[in-house]
Design a protein around this motif. Structure first.
Motif, PDB file in Angstrom:
ATOM      1  N   GLY A 219      -4.040   7.414  12.643  1.00 40.15           N
ATOM      2  CA  GLY A 219      -4.488   6.041  12.421  1.00 40.15           C
ATOM      3  C   GLY A 219      -5.546   6.002  11.328  1.00 40.15           C
ATOM      4  O   GLY A 219      -6.321   6.939  11.162  1.00 40.15           O
ATOM      5  N   VAL A 220      -5.540   4.945  10.546  1.00 38.66           N
ATOM      6  CA  VAL A 220      -6.525   4.802   9.476  1.00 38.66           C
ATOM      7  C   VAL A 220      -7.085   3.388   9.532  1.00 38.66           C
ATOM      8  O   VAL A 220      -6.333   2.433   9.731  1.00 38.66           O
ATOM      9  CB  VAL A 220      -5.869   5.023   8.090  1.00 38.66           C
ATOM     10  N   THR A 221      -8.400   3.262   9.384  1.00 42.32           N
ATOM     11  CA  THR A 221      -8.941   1.910   9.246  1.00 42.32           C
ATOM     12  C   THR A 221      -9.190   1.636   7.771  1.00 42.32           C
ATOM     13  O   THR A 221      -9.693   2.492   7.040  1.00 42.32           O
ATOM     14  CB  THR A 221     -10.278   1.730   9.989  1.00 42.32           C
ATOM     15  N   VAL A 222      -8.822   0.463   7.353  1.00 46.98           N
ATOM     16  CA  VAL A 222      -9.027   0.054   5.965  1.00 46.98           C
ATOM     17  C   VAL A 222     -10.018  -1.106   5.995  1.00 46.98           C
ATOM     18  O   VAL A 222      -9.744  -2.141   6.607  1.00 46.98           O
ATOM     19  CB  VAL A 222      -7.698  -0.414   5.337  1.00 46.98           C
ATOM     20  N   THR A 223     -11.171  -0.911   5.367  1.00 45.40           N
ATOM     21  CA  THR A 223     -12.199  -1.948   5.406  1.00 45.40           C
ATOM     22  C   THR A 223     -12.540  -2.421   4.002  1.00 45.40           C
ATOM     23  O   THR A 223     -12.631  -1.601   3.078  1.00 45.40           O
ATOM     24  CB  THR A 223     -13.474  -1.403   6.083  1.00 45.40           C
ATOM     25  N   GLY A 224     -12.726  -3.698   3.857  1.00 38.95           N
ATOM     26  CA  GLY A 224     -13.094  -4.243   2.542  1.00 38.95           C
ATOM     27  C   GLY A 224     -12.946  -5.755   2.544  1.00 38.95           C
ATOM     28  O   GLY A 224     -12.772  -6.355   3.614  1.00 38.95           O
ATOM     29  N   PRO A 225     -13.019  -6.356   1.341  1.00 37.88           N
ATOM     30  CA  PRO A 225     -12.823  -7.812   1.240  1.00 37.88           C
ATOM     31  C   PRO A 225     -11.466  -8.221   1.811  1.00 37.88           C
ATOM     32  O   PRO A 225     -10.468  -7.537   1.561  1.00 37.88           O
ATOM     33  CB  PRO A 225     -12.882  -8.071  -0.269  1.00 37.88           C
ATOM     34  N   ALA A 226     -11.442  -9.314   2.557  1.00 36.43           N
ATOM     35  CA  ALA A 226     -10.244  -9.706   3.295  1.00 36.43           C
ATOM     36  C   ALA A 226      -8.983  -9.740   2.447  1.00 36.43           C
ATOM     37  O   ALA A 226      -7.964  -9.157   2.814  1.00 36.43           O
ATOM     38  CB  ALA A 226     -10.478 -11.056   3.971  1.00 36.43           C
ATOM     39  N   ASP A 227      -9.057 -10.397   1.273  1.00 31.11           N
ATOM     40  CA  ASP A 227      -7.836 -10.550   0.471  1.00 31.11           C
ATOM     41  C   ASP A 227      -7.346  -9.206  -0.059  1.00 31.11           C
ATOM     42  O   ASP A 227      -6.152  -8.943  -0.115  1.00 31.11           O
ATOM     43  CB  ASP A 227      -8.056 -11.555  -0.660  1.00 31.11           C
ATOM     44  N   VAL A 228      -8.296  -8.312  -0.431  1.00 27.80           N
ATOM     45  CA  VAL A 228      -7.902  -6.996  -0.946  1.00 27.80           C
ATOM     46  C   VAL A 228      -7.232  -6.174   0.165  1.00 27.80           C
ATOM     47  O   VAL A 228      -6.212  -5.526  -0.044  1.00 27.80           O
ATOM     48  CB  VAL A 228      -9.132  -6.232  -1.505  1.00 27.80           C
ATOM     49  N   VAL A 229      -7.844  -6.240   1.363  1.00 25.69           N
ATOM     50  CA  VAL A 229      -7.261  -5.517   2.493  1.00 25.69           C
ATOM     51  C   VAL A 229      -5.856  -6.022   2.763  1.00 25.69           C
ATOM     52  O   VAL A 229      -4.911  -5.247   2.939  1.00 25.69           O
ATOM     53  CB  VAL A 229      -8.151  -5.668   3.761  1.00 25.69           C
ATOM     54  N   ASP A 230      -5.698  -7.343   2.782  1.00 19.71           N
ATOM     55  CA  ASP A 230      -4.385  -7.932   3.064  1.00 19.71           C
ATOM     56  C   ASP A 230      -3.322  -7.429   2.087  1.00 19.71           C
ATOM     57  O   ASP A 230      -2.218  -7.070   2.483  1.00 19.71           O
ATOM     58  CB  ASP A 230      -4.460  -9.461   3.015  1.00 19.71           C
ATOM     59  N   THR A 231      -3.676  -7.390   0.796  1.00 18.45           N
ATOM     60  CA  THR A 231      -2.716  -6.932  -0.195  1.00 18.45           C
ATOM     61  C   THR A 231      -2.364  -5.474   0.049  1.00 18.45           C
ATOM     62  O   THR A 231      -1.201  -5.077   0.014  1.00 18.45           O
ATOM     63  CB  THR A 231      -3.313  -7.054  -1.624  1.00 18.45           C
ATOM     64  N   PHE A 232      -3.414  -4.665   0.332  1.00 17.22           N
ATOM     65  CA  PHE A 232      -3.198  -3.222   0.493  1.00 17.22           C
ATOM     66  C   PHE A 232      -2.298  -2.914   1.690  1.00 17.22           C
ATOM     67  O   PHE A 232      -1.425  -2.060   1.622  1.00 17.22           O
ATOM     68  CB  PHE A 232      -4.544  -2.510   0.632  1.00 17.22           C
TER      69      PHE A 232
END
Lengths: 293, 117, 225
Positions: A219-232
């Motif tokens: 499992g990996v958590t991806v944290t950052g600005p909402a829109d950037v996370v969504d795209t990633f």
């Protein structure tokens, strides 16, 4: 012993305790059966041990149906939380029953285990504490030396030293007398390192069957600005997400390749590991919400 | 002992490599058996075996049939060579970045290092 | 065979206790005759043992039968034994228990009769006293054996009813399991021995069949907490 489960169903009234469960285990390993309370762990183990007949579907232990099959059931031992021993009798009688009824019973080993768990043969079963009863179940399960031994939440009420004693005995006896173990639990952190493979079930269905060690770092958590996370994470398996202000944390399932890791760093995203227990929580929740099947 | 952020077998392999690198395990010294390892750390023997398998595949350990596993004579040297290569990228570069971020002058670092040595 | 041995060793001690109490009872009778002499003059049915041996062991094995269903079933099957093997062991164990108890009960008659004999009171024993003739012994033993076995199987079948079924179904079906008790306990004064033996045999067969049907697919349920 190999275990093959095909489209297994077990109904109680109008509740499906097992709902089309399928998986197969090669045997000879220590398996962890994980699931939340009421996920069907006990039902599954009961069917495997021929304690119950399934409503439909098939169970094959070493290629044969276990129900009313003397050659198969004599090689299976399931220790349930409730403990299937004589409550009104002394511990000594429980051991005698094991000696008389169990095909591969080892009396010397049983005595040794009793000493390890500080259980007196003279005590009555009903006078034992919750933890001592669990320990007695563990003694019976291990001393049975059954080619297929299953423990269903067998550590209940046991203190940490006794639980560790259980894990140590389990590993030592598994090494000395290799056989198949299935151990059900919902407390993962402490026991995960004992398992070679894990099976996760939820609502009577299979969520995942995977090498236990491979699950770490899965499992990996991806944290950052909402829109950037969504795209990633758009093309990834997202198990859950949380938002705090403009920051978003998404938990994804699966390992990222180097290109993805680089892309994430370039985009200013932070990547973090997911603890096993959290991954389990996410996986079972995701199953319930139909994200992974 | 083990965290659950990466596979246990990798953590074991890393620990043994570190022991070899720092000289806690020397050339041709026997290492613990898979089973000893498993019972010591309360982990599945197959997991421990996988770590040892990886270390023998990579040539850091070698097997003697019926006796056990031993540290390869060139293991420490090879590990050193590998780590040396990565030293600047893995250790120095982050340190320099951190120094810049907190405003420590490079000269100051060099001075500090010379004093230590 | 191992299940039979297991059941036997489980109940050996209670069996011994039961018969120890019964032995005390018969010895007390004998002693009372030795000490007090013939105080039972003008009583025709003077055998106390006949009453005791005809009731107490039957209800005792009835209770053991219930335990075979409610206590032993789960433990035996959970120990890797098939339901069929459990059934066969129960069948053999109840038969062996009935035979053993019958031998013990005949021994009791022997002691009682010897006690009466010391005082020259054998004339006061009932006409159908089992030790009066070979014929009487055979006919008494045959029926008493069937009754013992039947009571035990009856207890077992009724125990299984309550283990397997919802309580109301179980209560409704009790009469099917009660055959031996009706044949062996309630009817004797009313019908002839031939009819009693037929009722006993039919009742025994019914209880066995009911038990078999209930055991065949019995689940091993967790204990209620």
């Amino acid at each position: 012993m190999s275990i093959e489960v095909r489209d297994l169903r077990l109904r109680f009234g109008d509740v499906d305790a097992l709902d089309g469960l399928s998986f197969s285990l090669a045997g000879g390993k220590i398996y962890g059966l994980l699931g939340r309370n009421g996920s069907g762990k006990t039902s599954l183990l009961s069917v495997l041990a021929a304690f119950r007949r399934p409503t439909s579907g098939e169970v094959l232990i070493n290629g044969a149906e276990p129900f009313e099959n003397a050659g198969v059931v004599s090689q299976i031992c399931l220790i349930r939380e409730s403990g299937d021993v004589y409550d009104n009798e002394r511990v000594a009688s429980v051991l005698r029953a094991g000696r008389q009824l169990r095909r591969d019973w080892d009396s010397d080993y049983a005595e040794k285990l009793l000493e390890r768990f500080q259980l007196s043969t003279k005590k009555r079963v009903q006078s034992l504490s919750r933890g001592q009863k669990s320990a007695l179940g563990i003694v019976v399960g291990l001393a049975s030396r059954a080619p297929l031994t299953m423990f269903d939440e067998s550590y209940l009420g046991m203190d940490a030293p006794s639980r560790y004693a259980f894990y140590e005995e389990l590993l030592a006896d598994y090494t000395a007398h290799p056989r198949t173990f299935v151990i059900s639990t919902h407390l993962i952190e402490e026991v995960a390192s004992l398992f070679e493979e894990v099976i996760i079930i939820d609502r009577g269905r299979l969520v995942l069957h995977e090498e236990s060690d491979a699950l770490r770092g899965r499992g990996v958590t991806v944290t950052g600005p909402a829109d950037v996370v969504d795209t990633f994470v758009a093309s990834l398996t997202v198990l859950g997400q949380q938002t705090l202000g403009r920051t978003k944390a998404a938990t994804i399932y699966g390992e990222l390749n180097d290109t993805q890791v680089r892309a994430a760093k370039l985009a200013g995203l932070e990547l973090g590991p997911v603890a096993l227990q959290d991954l389990f929580v996410h996986l079972t929740r995701a199953e319930a919400e139909g994200i992974v099947r | 002992m083990f965290d659950d952020r990466s596979p246990i077998y990798q953590q074991i392999a890393e620990k043994i490599k570190k022991d070899i690198l720092y000289g806690d395990l020397t050339a041709d010294e026997q290492v613990m058996s898979t089973n000893q390892y498993a019972s010591f750390y309360r982990i599945n023997p197959a997991t421990a075996a996988k770590a040892f398998q990886q270390l023998t595949d990579d040539g850091y350990l070698y097997k003697r049939r019926g006796i056990g596993m031993f540290v390869s004579p060139d293991a420490q040297e090879r590990l050193r060579a590998g780590r040396r290569e990565k030293f600047f990228s893995d250790v120095v570069r982050p340190m320099v970045a951190e120094a810049r971020a907190v405003g420590i002058d490079l000269q100051e670092i060099i001075h500090h290092l010379k004093e230590q040595a | 065979m191992n299940v039979f041995k297991h059941l036997f060793s489980t109940y050996r001690t209670v069996y011994l206790w039961f018969w120890a109490v019964m032995a005390l009872f018969v010895l007390a009778i004998v002693l009372s005759f030795v000490v007090f002499g013939p105080y039972i003059e003008n009583v025709m049915d003077a055998s106390v043992w006949q009453g005791a041996a005809g009731a107490a062991p039957r209800w005792f094995v009835f209770v053991i039968g219930i335990m075979l269903a409610t206590v032993n079933l789960t433990v035996v099957i959970a120990s890797g034994i098939t339901r069929r093997a459990y059934f066969a062991a129960v069948f053999a164990f109840t038969l062996a228990t009935a035979a053993l108890f019958e031998v013990a009960s005949l021994a009791g008659f022997g002691v009682e009769r010897a006690g009466f004999a010391t005082q020259g009171l054998t004339g006061f024993l009932p006409v159908d006293y089992p030790l009066n003739s070979w014929n009487a012994a055979a006919s008494y033993t045959g029926e008493a054996f069937l009754a013992l076995w039947g009571f035990m199987l009856s207890g077992w079948a009724i125990g299984l009813l309550f283990y397997r079924l919802r309580v109301w179904y179980a209560i409704l079906l009790i009469p099917v399991g009660l055959g031996p008790i009706i044949g062996g306990g309630s009817l004797p004064p009313l019908i002839g021995q031939g009819a009693r033996i037929v009722t006993l045999t039919v009742g025994l067969a019914l209880a066995t069949a009911l038990g078999f049907l209930l055991v065949r697919s019995a689940p091993v349920r967790p204990k209620k907490a």
